[in-house]
Every structure is written in C-alpha cells, then in structure tokens.
Design a protein around this motif. Structure first.
Motif, mmCIF file in Angstrom:
data_model
loop_
_atom_site.group_PDB
_atom_site.id
_atom_site.type_symbol
_atom_site.label_atom_id
_atom_site.label_comp_id
_atom_site.label_asym_id
_atom_site.label_seq_id
_atom_site.Cartn_x
_atom_site.Cartn_y
_atom_site.Cartn_z
ATOM 1 N N PHE A 43 0.828 -1.204 0.000
ATOM 2 C CA PHE A 43 0.000 0.000 0.000
ATOM 3 C C PHE A 43 0.866 1.259 0.000
ATOM 4 O O PHE A 43 0.632 2.193 -0.778
ATOM 5 C CB PHE A 43 -0.936 -0.003 1.204
ATOM 6 N N ILE A 44 1.867 1.286 0.857
ATOM 7 C CA ILE A 44 2.753 2.451 0.915
ATOM 8 C C ILE A 44 3.522 2.603 -0.393
ATOM 9 O O ILE A 44 3.627 3.708 -0.956
ATOM 10 C CB ILE A 44 3.719 2.341 2.112
ATOM 11 N N ASN A 45 4.044 1.500 -0.920
ATOM 12 C CA ASN A 45 4.825 1.561 -2.154
ATOM 13 C C ASN A 45 3.992 2.072 -3.331
ATOM 14 O O ASN A 45 4.446 2.919 -4.111
ATOM 15 C CB ASN A 45 5.386 0.183 -2.503
ATOM 16 N N GLN A 46 2.767 1.556 -3.457
ATOM 17 C CA GLN A 46 1.949 1.987 -4.594
ATOM 18 C C GLN A 46 1.482 3.429 -4.424
ATOM 19 O O GLN A 46 1.361 4.172 -5.395
ATOM 20 C CB GLN A 46 0.768 1.033 -4.814
ATOM 21 N N ALA A 47 1.277 3.856 -3.165
ATOM 22 C CA ALA A 47 0.875 5.243 -2.912
ATOM 23 C C ALA A 47 2.015 6.208 -3.247
ATOM 24 O O ALA A 47 1.779 7.308 -3.767
ATOM 25 C CB ALA A 47 0.444 5.413 -1.467
ATOM 26 N N ILE A 48 3.239 5.814 -2.943
ATOM 27 C CA ILE A 48 4.407 6.635 -3.287
ATOM 28 C C ILE A 48 4.474 6.839 -4.796
ATOM 29 O O ILE A 48 4.676 7.957 -5.291
ATOM 30 C CB ILE A 48 5.692 5.968 -2.758
ATOM 31 N N LEU A 49 4.296 5.763 -5.552
ATOM 32 C CA LEU A 49 4.332 5.861 -7.009
ATOM 33 C C LEU A 49 3.195 6.734 -7.530
ATOM 34 O O LEU A 49 3.377 7.518 -8.469
ATOM 35 C CB LEU A 49 4.258 4.460 -7.625
ATOM 36 N N GLN A 50 2.010 6.620 -6.917
ATOM 37 C CA GLN A 50 0.888 7.477 -7.323
ATOM 38 C C GLN A 50 1.181 8.945 -7.037
ATOM 39 O O GLN A 50 0.945 9.814 -7.888
ATOM 40 C CB GLN A 50 -0.392 7.063 -6.602
ATOM 41 N N PHE A 51 1.675 9.238 -5.836
ATOM 42 C CA PHE A 51 2.001 10.624 -5.478
ATOM 43 C C PHE A 51 2.942 11.232 -6.509
ATOM 44 O O PHE A 51 2.774 12.379 -6.937
ATOM 45 C CB PHE A 51 2.628 10.669 -4.090
ATOM 46 N N GLU A 52 3.949 10.473 -6.915
ATOM 47 C CA GLU A 52 4.932 10.994 -7.863
ATOM 48 C C GLU A 52 4.319 11.219 -9.239
ATOM 49 O O GLU A 52 4.698 12.150 -9.955
ATOM 50 C CB GLU A 52 6.134 10.051 -7.905
ATOM 51 N N GLN A 53 3.319 10.402 -9.599
ATOM 52 C CA GLN A 53 2.598 10.631 -10.846
ATOM 53 C C GLN A 53 1.701 11.868 -10.736
ATOM 54 O O GLN A 53 1.600 12.662 -11.672
ATOM 55 C CB GLN A 53 1.751 9.409 -11.197
ATOM 56 N N PHE A 54 1.058 12.052 -9.581
ATOM 57 C CA PHE A 54 0.179 13.208 -9.389
ATOM 58 C C PHE A 54 0.960 14.522 -9.458
ATOM 59 O O PHE A 54 0.512 15.487 -10.068
ATOM 60 C CB PHE A 54 -0.516 13.144 -8.021
ATOM 61 N N THR A 55 2.118 14.556 -8.811
ATOM 62 C CA THR A 55 2.814 15.827 -8.571
ATOM 63 C C THR A 55 4.050 16.054 -9.427
ATOM 64 O O THR A 55 4.472 17.201 -9.611
ATOM 65 C CB THR A 55 3.254 15.919 -7.105
ATOM 66 N N GLY A 56 4.691 14.977 -9.876
ATOM 67 C CA GLY A 56 5.934 15.118 -10.625
ATOM 68 C C GLY A 56 7.159 15.343 -9.753
ATOM 69 O O GLY A 56 8.232 15.672 -10.259
ATOM 70 N N ILE A 57 7.031 15.154 -8.438
ATOM 71 C CA ILE A 57 8.174 15.302 -7.533
ATOM 72 C C ILE A 57 8.341 14.029 -6.701
ATOM 73 O O ILE A 57 7.453 13.185 -6.652
ATOM 74 C CB ILE A 57 8.003 16.524 -6.590
ATOM 75 N N ASP A 58 9.490 13.909 -6.033
ATOM 76 C CA ASP A 58 9.745 12.749 -5.182
ATOM 77 C C ASP A 58 8.807 12.756 -3.984
ATOM 78 O O ASP A 58 8.531 13.808 -3.397
ATOM 79 C CB ASP A 58 11.188 12.749 -4.685
#
Length: 289
Positions: free
Chosen positions: A258-273
């Motif tokens: 869950f944490i790993n996939q959320a991290i990848l989603q956040f980076e897609q949403f925002t374009g930042i780490d």
C-alpha cells in the motif's frame, strides 16, 4: 488535509473511487504528503458505482489531476481512459488515472508496489512456486509483474469465480513465458496448492476490517519457511498473517504494498519525489501502531 482557507480555484484535486471506500487511508496518506512537500493539492475519497460518469467528470473539471482506483473498478476503468501503456494493457487492470489537459492516462502501481514489498523483505522468487489467492484487479497486476520481472518457476492461481480465473490464467499463459496453472478455489485445491507453494499471496478482501476473522487458508496448511504476503493492510496483521507467523512462516503485511503503490501514485500526481517516511508514518498512525 489542506486548511480550508488555503483551497483556491488553483488547487488541484485527486480522488479515490471505489465501492466501498470508507476504510481507505488514501486521503490521510496523500494529504499528509501534499502538506509535507508544499503542494497545492487536496485528495478526497468518493464512493462510486458509475465509473464512466466519474471519468467524464474528471475530464470536465479543469483542476482534477489524478484518481486512485480501488475495488471493484480496476478493470472496468480501463474502458474510459485515452492512453494505457502496453504493459498495463497486457495486465488488464489499472489503479491510477492521470488527467493532462482533459486527456486521461491510465497506469498501474499495484504490481511494482507488491514486487518491491517482496524484494524489501529479502524474498528471492527465483525457481519458486507462487500461489495467488484471488484473480481480481490487484491479483492481475501482481501476477503479471512477477511473471515478467522475476524468474519464478510456477504461478498457481485460485479463485471462486471461474470466469475471472480462466480469463487471468489464459492471459498469463499467452502473454508471459512462465508456467501457469489454476483451479477453482475449494478446500481441496487450497490444500493441494499450499503443499507445493513456496510463496503465498492473498489478493482478496477476506480478512479486511471490519471482518478481521476471515481467512482462506486453514492454519494447519502452513509450513515453516513459506512466505505469506497478504495484500490486505487493515488490519496491519490479518488473521492469515498471524496464523502463518505462528507456524514459522515469513510474513509480509499489505501495508508495505500500500505504501509503495501510494508513493508511485504521489509521484505521478505531482511530478516530484514522495516524502516516503511521512507517508509511512501516517499509515502506521492510522493503524494504531
């Protein structure tokens, strides 16, 4: 969550769609990440039955940036986006939609998130037999990712839904080079599959809050040394994981995926780490850890 006074017409928003969504921690984890990185974003959870209507709304709203997709919409949502990578199209399910000027791009983060959870736990899939319980959207993503990005020996699929089971089995056999076998999920087939499997991945909602007592695998079927990974993340340790641990198995909580996939989603949403530790701490706090 952003302070209401700071939300403006320029604020971009993201949403989770699914049915149900009341259990989800996605709003807490993403809003904390937006705040920690100073992003002018807000994230909300929406119970949705009309997937086509939800995607039409996403196109129409100029500051609608991204969407997380959960049960039961991960397969249907593919029909309503404009662009999907060949890898995700082969998988046949997605859990993320990004809106770029009205154009919808679909992708999946479940599979990479699950593989990272296994890798981080020190699990080597080489020459291993992997049993997957359930053939829904998350299972499709994980199965294809493992088949394409590891050297596992065999992937065994079980599900109570014969149509889902046959569909995923056929897709894996046609689109990967791995040995794939399957059977309708019964007490007998679970027992036979458990006897030969090195790694067990539970991909159904069984055991999820508020029905924590559910489990698909009788405790006596576990063998010491098996790896048991439950994609359910609430509760942090499901009954399946508790009984597997008691039998001497290596256990992996769904919170890691869950944490790993959320991290990848956040980076897609925002374009930042992504602020990884902030996101992890929010999830563990929500789970009372």
């Amino acid at each position: 969550m952003k302070d209401k006074s700071s939300i403006s017409p320029k604020t971009q928003f993201c949403a989770l769609i699914g049915n149900p969504v009341g259990h989800s921690m996605s709003p807490a984890i993403h809003n904390a990440a937006f705040a920690a990185t100073g992003q002018d974003f807000v994230y909300v959870a929406c119970q949705v039955e009309d997937v086509a209507g939800a995607l039409t709304g996403m196109r129409a709203l100029g500051n609608f940036r991204g969407m997380s997709v959960t049960i039961p919409h991960k397969i249907e949502v593919m029909q309503h986006v404009d662009e999907i990578s060949e890898t995700d199209r082969a998988i046949g399910s997605i859990n993320t939609v990004i809106c770029d000027n009205g154009k919808l791009r679909g992708l999946g983060t479940d599979g990479p998130g699950a593989l990272k959870a296994l890798t981080d736990a020190g699990v080597d899939l080489t020459d291993k037999t992997v049993l997957m319980l359930g053939c829904g959207g998350a299972s499709r993503a994980i199965a294809f990712t493992l088949a394409n990005r590891s050297e596992l020996a065999e992937l065994v699929m079980l599900d109570i839904d014969k149509e889902f089971l046959q569909g995923l089995t056929s897709d894996l056999q046609q689109k990967t080079d791995k040995q794939i076998s399957s059977a309708v999920m019964t007490e007998s087939s679970i027992g036979a599959a458990m006897a030969k499997s090195d790694i067990i991945i539970q991909c159904t909602p069984v055991g999820m809050h508020p029905k924590e007592n559910g489990t698909l695998v009788p405790a006596e079927l576990f063998r010491a040394g098996q790896v048991v990974f439950d994609v359910v993340y609430n509760p942090l340790e499901t009954r399946l994981l508790q009984e597997a641990k008691a039998a001497g198995c290596i256990t992996i909580s769904g919170v890691e995926m869950f944490i790993n996939q959320a991290i990848l989603q956040f980076e897609q949403f925002t374009g930042i780490d992504a602020p990884t530790e902030v996101m992890r701490n929010v999830v563990l706090k929500e789970l009372g850890v």
